[in-house]
Design a protein around this motif. Structure first.
Motif, mmCIF file in Angstrom:
data_model
loop_
_atom_site.group_PDB
_atom_site.id
_atom_site.type_symbol
_atom_site.label_atom_id
_atom_site.label_comp_id
_atom_site.label_asym_id
_atom_site.label_seq_id
_atom_site.Cartn_x
_atom_site.Cartn_y
_atom_site.Cartn_z
ATOM 1 N N LEU A 1 0.841 -1.193 0.000
ATOM 2 C CA LEU A 1 0.000 0.000 0.000
ATOM 3 C C LEU A 1 0.874 1.240 0.000
ATOM 4 C CD1 LEU A 1 -2.084 -2.179 1.035
ATOM 5 C CD2 LEU A 1 -3.122 -0.368 2.383
ATOM 6 N N MET A 2 0.371 2.304 -0.602
ATOM 7 C CA MET A 2 1.049 3.592 -0.572
ATOM 8 C C MET A 2 0.089 4.648 -0.045
ATOM 9 S SD MET A 2 1.144 4.264 -4.665
ATOM 10 C CE MET A 2 1.606 2.562 -4.972
ATOM 11 N N CYS A 3 0.593 5.560 0.768
ATOM 12 C CA CYS A 3 -0.245 6.605 1.357
ATOM 13 C C CYS A 3 -0.353 7.771 0.386
ATOM 14 C CB CYS A 3 0.326 7.073 2.690
ATOM 15 S SG CYS A 3 -0.764 8.237 3.538
ATOM 16 N N LEU A 4 -1.560 8.048 -0.072
ATOM 17 C CA LEU A 4 -1.784 9.104 -1.046
ATOM 18 C C LEU A 4 -1.701 10.495 -0.434
ATOM 19 C CD1 LEU A 4 -4.748 7.479 -3.028
ATOM 20 C CD2 LEU A 4 -2.317 7.465 -3.603
ATOM 21 N N ASN A 5 -1.715 10.588 0.891
ATOM 22 C CA ASN A 5 -1.566 11.899 1.537
ATOM 23 C C ASN A 5 -0.173 12.467 1.349
ATOM 24 O OD1 ASN A 5 -3.753 10.353 3.004
ATOM 25 N ND2 ASN A 5 -4.033 12.379 3.921
ATOM 26 N N LEU A 6 0.803 11.606 1.118
ATOM 27 C CA LEU A 6 2.168 12.078 0.925
ATOM 28 C C LEU A 6 2.302 12.795 -0.417
ATOM 29 C CD1 LEU A 6 4.204 8.978 2.166
ATOM 30 C CD2 LEU A 6 4.051 11.212 3.288
ATOM 31 N N PRO A 7 3.137 13.817 -0.503
ATOM 32 C CA PRO A 7 3.400 14.454 -1.795
ATOM 33 C C PRO A 7 3.990 13.436 -2.778
ATOM 34 C CG PRO A 7 4.260 15.762 0.022
ATOM 35 C CD PRO A 7 3.860 14.449 0.604
ATOM 36 N N LEU A 8 3.835 13.703 -4.062
ATOM 37 C CA LEU A 8 4.294 12.762 -5.080
ATOM 38 C C LEU A 8 5.768 12.405 -4.931
ATOM 39 C CD1 LEU A 8 2.405 14.032 -8.252
ATOM 40 C CD2 LEU A 8 2.249 11.752 -7.235
ATOM 41 N N GLU A 9 6.594 13.366 -4.564
ATOM 42 C CA GLU A 9 8.031 13.101 -4.476
ATOM 43 C C GLU A 9 8.396 12.193 -3.314
ATOM 44 O OE1 GLU A 9 7.344 17.300 -2.726
ATOM 45 O OE2 GLU A 9 6.576 16.053 -4.365
ATOM 46 N N HIS A 10 7.463 11.971 -2.377
ATOM 47 C CA HIS A 10 7.702 11.076 -1.238
ATOM 48 C C HIS A 10 6.844 9.812 -1.305
ATOM 49 C CE1 HIS A 10 10.106 13.996 1.078
ATOM 50 N NE2 HIS A 10 9.278 14.915 0.599
ATOM 51 N N ARG A 11 5.819 9.826 -2.079
ATOM 52 C CA ARG A 11 4.794 8.771 -2.044
ATOM 53 C C ARG A 11 5.321 7.389 -2.404
ATOM 54 N NH1 ARG A 11 -0.307 10.543 -5.296
ATOM 55 N NH2 ARG A 11 -0.092 12.235 -3.781
ATOM 56 N N TYR A 12 6.222 7.330 -3.381
ATOM 57 C CA TYR A 12 6.654 6.036 -3.906
ATOM 58 C C TYR A 12 8.048 5.633 -3.437
ATOM 59 C CZ TYR A 12 2.674 7.024 -6.862
ATOM 60 O OH TYR A 12 1.419 7.335 -7.310
ATOM 61 N N LYS A 13 8.595 6.337 -2.478
ATOM 62 C CA LYS A 13 9.883 5.931 -1.930
ATOM 63 C C LYS A 13 9.731 4.609 -1.177
ATOM 64 C CE LYS A 13 12.034 10.497 -1.452
ATOM 65 N NZ LYS A 13 12.605 11.489 -0.513
ATOM 66 N N ARG A 14 10.742 3.780 -1.306
ATOM 67 C CA ARG A 14 10.658 2.438 -0.728
ATOM 68 C C ARG A 14 10.378 2.481 0.773
ATOM 69 N NH1 ARG A 14 15.582 -1.376 -2.158
ATOM 70 N NH2 ARG A 14 14.817 -0.757 -4.223
#
Length: 287
Positions: free
Chosen positions: A118-131
């Motif tokens: 799962l990924m948290c969509l509240n995070l900004p895009l530049e942080h959202r997909y970091k491992r």
């Protein structure tokens, strides 16, 4: 079903029993508590997700209508309807895919393991997909991928956690920003996967079946019909009715008949009160 859950192996002339397939689940509340306590993470998670977006030019999922209209368990807007300044409201995207750990060589060994995350969509895009910011639910062991409804066995844990995360929500005793504690509510929207995995985990028949679309009831035999007036749209209530009828069937044979007739079976996602099986399915564009 009578299948043996354990196997016996001989190690140094000593027989040892072990489970045939072992699925290790990472408890979501514990992981999310650790995420909140990382320095600076609360400011990123609690940002105004609508501040930089608009319906006119959609650059992120928050610019779409689904999350803007999404209501919380109290019927108020989910994100902006916080009861207290310290309460957090979070939305996660669900992802699942299988892969061959040995590589996809044409003549190689066919092995499949699955990753649920799962990924948290509240995070900004530049942080959202970091491992380090991804929540690994668990790894589905190989050598074969789960067949059809077997995926529900792996989904039960995370869906149960998110039923609690939705209502009554979680309470954390202390975080860096709120040392006296804070409450949090969360939801899963949407589910993102390739078409094969998405159809399986959400309880739809395969795209190669007679029901080729998960949005309308167009049949495979009428695939060349480009008159949109003939495309009867599916509804969430209709889908749930067929799914629970399948779940409550008294035999495997009855389930097979219902699945053949409607192309729908029960998915653990339907336990989420807010889940819309038609709108909340997103095909991974990278596939």
């Amino acid at each position: 079903c009578g299948r043996t859950l354990r196997k016996t192996r001989s190690i140094k002339n000593k027989e040892v029993q072990h489970f045939s397939r072992l699925f290790i689940y990472q408890v979501f509340k514990a992981w999310f508590g650790e995420l909140l306590c990382r320095p600076g993470m609360e400011d990123l998670l609690d940002r105004d997700v609508f501040a930089d977006g608009s319906l006119d030019e959609q650059k992120d999922i928050w610019d779409g209508q689904r999350l803007r209209d999404f209501k919380g368990p109290d019927g108020l807007p989910f994100i902006t309807g916080r009861k207290t300044p310290s309460e957090g409201r979070y939305v996660f995207a669900f992802c699942w895919d299988g892969l061959n750990p040995l590589g996809n060589r044409e003549a190689g060994k066919k092995v499949s393991v699955g990753a649920i995350y799962l990924m948290c969509l509240n995070l900004p895009l530049e942080h959202r997909y970091k491992r380090e910011n991804l929540y690994i639910v668990g790894i589905i062991p190989g050598p074969n991928e789960p067949s059809r409804e077997q995926i529900n066995n792996y989904m039960e844990f995370i869906i149960t956690d998110f039923c609690d995360f939705w209502s009554p929500g979680y309470h954390f005793e202390a975080t860096p920003k709120y040392p006296k504690g804070r409450d949090a509510l969360g939801a899963i929207i949407p589910a993102v996967a390739d078409m094969l995995a998405l159809r399986q985990v959400l309880g739809f028949s395969s795209h190669s079946s007679k029901f080729v679309c998960s949005v309308c009831w167009l049949l495979k035999e009428n695939l060349a019909d480009l008159n949109m007036r003939n495309w009867v749209l599916r509804t969430a209530d209709e889908h749930k009715q067929y799914a629970f009828r399948w779940k409550n069937a008294e035999s495997v044979e009855e389930r097979e008949k219902l699945f053949e007739k409607h192309g729908v079976r029960f998915s653990e996602f339907l336990r989420l009160p807010y889940w819309n099986p038609i709108e909340d399915a997103a095909i991974d564009a990278m596939h």
